[in-house]
Design a protein around this motif. Structure first.
Motif, short mmCIF file in Angstrom:
data_model
loop_
_atom_site.label_atom_id
_atom_site.label_comp_id
_atom_site.label_asym_id
_atom_site.label_seq_id
_atom_site.Cartn_x
_atom_site.Cartn_y
_atom_site.Cartn_z
N UNK A 29 0.80 -1.22 0.00
CA UNK A 29 0.00 0.00 0.00
C UNK A 29 0.84 1.27 0.00
N UNK A 30 0.17 2.39 0.15
CA UNK A 30 0.77 3.73 0.02
C UNK A 30 1.89 3.93 1.05
N UNK A 58 6.00 -8.60 -6.85
CA UNK A 58 5.67 -7.53 -5.91
C UNK A 58 5.04 -6.39 -6.69
N UNK A 59 3.83 -6.02 -6.31
CA UNK A 59 3.13 -4.91 -6.95
C UNK A 59 3.11 -3.74 -5.96
N UNK A 60 3.67 -2.61 -6.39
CA UNK A 60 3.66 -1.40 -5.58
C UNK A 60 2.51 -0.53 -6.07
N UNK A 93 1.48 3.93 -10.71
CA UNK A 93 1.46 5.37 -10.44
C UNK A 93 0.33 5.69 -9.46
N UNK A 94 0.65 6.57 -8.49
CA UNK A 94 -0.38 7.10 -7.61
C UNK A 94 -0.70 8.53 -7.99
N UNK A 95 -1.76 9.07 -7.41
CA UNK A 95 -2.10 10.46 -7.72
C UNK A 95 -1.02 11.43 -7.26
N UNK A 96 -0.29 11.09 -6.20
CA UNK A 96 0.77 11.99 -5.73
C UNK A 96 1.95 12.02 -6.70
#
Length: 254
Positions: A29-30, A58-60, A93-96
């Protein structure tokens, strides 16, 4: 199996069958600048994976940066994960990350970003704004300072981040999917930012969705949704889920 919306006509697995995955997989997670927790969790996962045969995945799930104190180190940690011989790493990719990319391209994007966790990221690169609410001139200066400070290898990483990943009966994404839309009309904004429309349905699509983005005191574990954002920057708890066949197991470090 195509990723299709709920509740249209789709090929679900039968109710007697739980979602299954093809390869031993861990989803993290984040991280949000908590490199200390990231490093500790990776070490824990590596030891856990050694108990199983074969190379794991491994999925980030994104949001490596902002809010916590060591965003730069976290991006370096993601890069290092791609070099590990014991696992295959998929970095989403995250929103940040998207907001940071926006600021690297447009200084005016920094006005919102600095209130959104970007201030901590700038400090991790040794950059400190002169004022709490920089004007356009200072944003321009901060934009150029960050462009000079971010190494090429991190830029390459930011450009390479995926929006989603599928394996077996699982769909990995930062925020979630819009259950009202089919696969072809899911937008990048949706995959990075969605909350209520996704979280309020029992099943958003034809796969079980593994996501971060929405922090919670504990992880979410339902048949068709797994949420592993436990607000690491604020709670000091970073969470991952291990998926092995139809089995699930949650791993946390503090």
């Amino acid at each position: 199996m195509r990723l299709l919306p709920f509740p249209r006509d789709i090929s679900f697995r039968s109710n007697e069958q739980d979602p299954a995955i093809d390869v031993l997989t861990y989803a993290i997670g984040d991280i949000h600048g908590r490199f200390d927790l990231f490093k500790k969790l990776v070490q824990t996962i590596k030891a856990d994976a050694a108990r199983f045969d074969g190379k794991c995945r491994v999925v980030l799930l994104g949001d490596y940066i902002d809010r916590g104190p060591e965003s730069k180190k976290c991006l370096d940690g993601v890069i290092a994960m791609h070099r590990q011989p014991w696992c295959n790493t998929i970095a989403l990719k995250g929103n940040h990350e998207q907001v940071m990319i926006d600021f690297l391209e447009d200084p005016l994007a920094g006005s919102a970003w600095l209130k959104f966790g970007g201030l901590e990221t700038l400090r991790s690169y040794g950059i400190s704004p002169e004022s709490a609410e920089p004007d356009e001139a200072e944003l321009e200066a901060l934009h150029w300072k960050l462009n000079l400070a971010v190494p090429a290898i991190q830029r390459k990483l930011l450009r390479s981040l995926k929006l989603s990943y599928e394996a077996g009966d699982y769909f990995f994404v930062h925020a979630g999917v819009d259950p009202r839309r089919d696969r072809e009309t899911q937008t990048e904004e949706t995959l990075l930012w969605i909350r209520d429309a996704f979280l309020k349905v029992e099943r958003a699509c034809s796969k079980s969705v593994v996501h971060g983005h929405t922090p919670s005191d504990t992880y979410t574990d339902t048949r068709w949704r797994i949420g592993v954002d436990t607000g690491a920057y604020a709670t000091g708890v970073l969470t991952a889920v291990r998926l092995n066949g139809t089995q699930r197991h949650f791993i946390q470090v503090r």
